[in-house]
Enzyme design. Sequence first.
Site, short mmCIF file in Angstrom:
data_model
loop_
_atom_site.label_atom_id
_atom_site.label_comp_id
_atom_site.label_asym_id
_atom_site.label_seq_id
_atom_site.Cartn_x
_atom_site.Cartn_y
_atom_site.Cartn_z
N ALA A 1 44.33 41.72 43.95
CA ALA A 1 44.67 40.30 44.10
C ALA A 1 46.03 40.22 44.80
O ALA A 1 46.80 41.16 44.76
CB ALA A 1 44.77 39.63 42.74
N LYS A 2 46.26 39.11 45.45
CA LYS A 2 47.50 38.94 46.23
C LYS A 2 48.74 39.00 45.35
O LYS A 2 49.71 39.65 45.69
CB LYS A 2 47.43 37.61 46.98
CG LYS A 2 48.61 37.35 47.91
CD LYS A 2 48.55 38.20 49.14
CE LYS A 2 49.74 38.04 50.03
NZ LYS A 2 50.01 39.29 50.80
N ALA A 3 48.69 38.27 44.26
CA ALA A 3 49.85 38.31 43.37
C ALA A 3 49.34 38.59 41.96
O ALA A 3 48.46 37.88 41.47
CB ALA A 3 50.61 36.99 43.39
#
Length: 567
Positions: free
Chosen positions: A561-563
Amino acid sequence: MSIKKIGSITECCQNDCNIFESIDTNISIGHTRWATHGRVTVNNSHPHISSDGCFALVHNGIIENYNLLKEELEHESICFASETDSEVIVNLIAKYYSECNDINAAIIRTNERLIGSFTYLLVTIYDLKHIYGCCYKGTLGYQIVEGMTVIASDQIAIAPYSDDAIFFEDGDIFKASNTEVECFSTRENKEVTRETIKIPKASLCEKNEYSNYMIKEINETPRAINVCNKNIDKKVLMEIAEDIHEKKLCIVGAGSSFFVAQLGQYIFSSLANKDSKVHSADEFLNIYKPTQLNHLIALSQSGETFDTLDVLKKFSEKGAKITSINNVNGSASQRLSQFPILQDCGPELSVLSTKSVSIQVIIIYKIAITLGLINGSLKQEEYNKYMEDSIILESVVSEFIQNKSEEIRKIAERQKEIKNCFFIGNGLNYPVAMESSLKFKEVTYYHSEGISSGSLKHGSLSLIDRSFYTIAFLPNKDAEEKMFYHIMTNISEIQARGGDVIAFGSDDSKMAEFNNLSAYIKIMPVNKYLDSVLFLVAGQLYAYHTAAILKRDIDKPRSLAKAITVS
Ligand code: G6P
């Protein structure tokens, strides 16, 4: 009301959970959850519905004491349909509501029982006009546009509707209709209005002519360098450097940002004669005890990564000064720092961090040369030259991407069947190798390791054979002769065991013939610190082309996931 995912939980619930499906309202909630408890199944996905069928909730965060709470609720004959931690929240709210008939009071009582992080949205059949929610150790913003309220954890989700948004703060609980949001701060014990901040324009989030965001964002690197050179205020750099001069420096990050932190360790040591402690955010506090004598540089594209924020908050509590380098305006890291630096690269949507990594390196470099000037490690002329180099870098990166991308693609095409590789480097190129390896494994799903070239002989060399190849980042022969010959020796040791070596370097293209390299890509040298940016871009292009050839889901690699906003 839009609550999908009903069927499988009805067997277990006391009442008919389909109540939500039959309700006609204009409220909708949804959540893409990065799996933390239980496998990726329909039952474990959000929203979660209370056992009585009257409340539905989406949650970002982790409930650390969920097992105890779940046991307690099960004793009260409340049934659970999923393996998630989030389902306890909605069942606690339902339970307390049944005792007090007050939604806000039920939320407050529930939150008092929860340990962990919980930012959530709640809808209920008892109030069809509002979304309720709270923000605790997470990020959540909203905007009201033409009779519609949009609430989201990511600015990009609000961008199509508005150029700005209002972000809740820790401990806020709220009630949102389509025209109004009432916010109550449990910390300040009063109704509050939060600040409005600028968010990226939706047009910046389009893919335009590119087939995915990763390649678009790599191509945006030169522009991001230009913006960084224009926007980063020398006065702010001076204030930061002055504070670092007086303090013990620590640098932290997670994932790619951690490798930039490691590059920072070399850069500060070499350009400003300044030692620094650098650890991955998840381990920092296990090794280091912060004090008010520290200055922490916290690197994070999103500014929301849990582990990095955790370190930042601990340093802050102890009175340390914090510089945060982030690409997201108004992110938690920016809000919690004395020296927030905005990277301003434009939105980065691909999970793989590319342009943002390059800009972080340049900002670190600028702080380091400013410190070098203050503490006498650099003369004014040297400082001026280093500053000029950062301007030149824009066009050099641009030419590199335009002229070398196809060459890199051809090498990737040739190597695509070989599923194991090393990325090696020495000096500044060691963190470059680790970051390039991370990028490669994230997006190709092939096994790779980033290691220092000198450490190969201490074990890893045993893996080398025809099915294992190596990507090497070479220092410039004239500028760093000793290091150059050192890595060339390591390369011959690999070749002696049958391993193929592909290299990136700044010396002339005869290198390949002289050293039996199976491929050699030349970068135009700027200076050894900023050459790291060119090598990083080379690594990004290599990972990108391999993944494209393998037809991977480039912007959303599996399991990532991106963050990562959980521990
Ligand atoms: C996730 C991503 C990584 C990224 C890391 C740190 O794990 O998969 O690619 O490097 O987060 O992100 P940040 O926003 O803190 O730089």
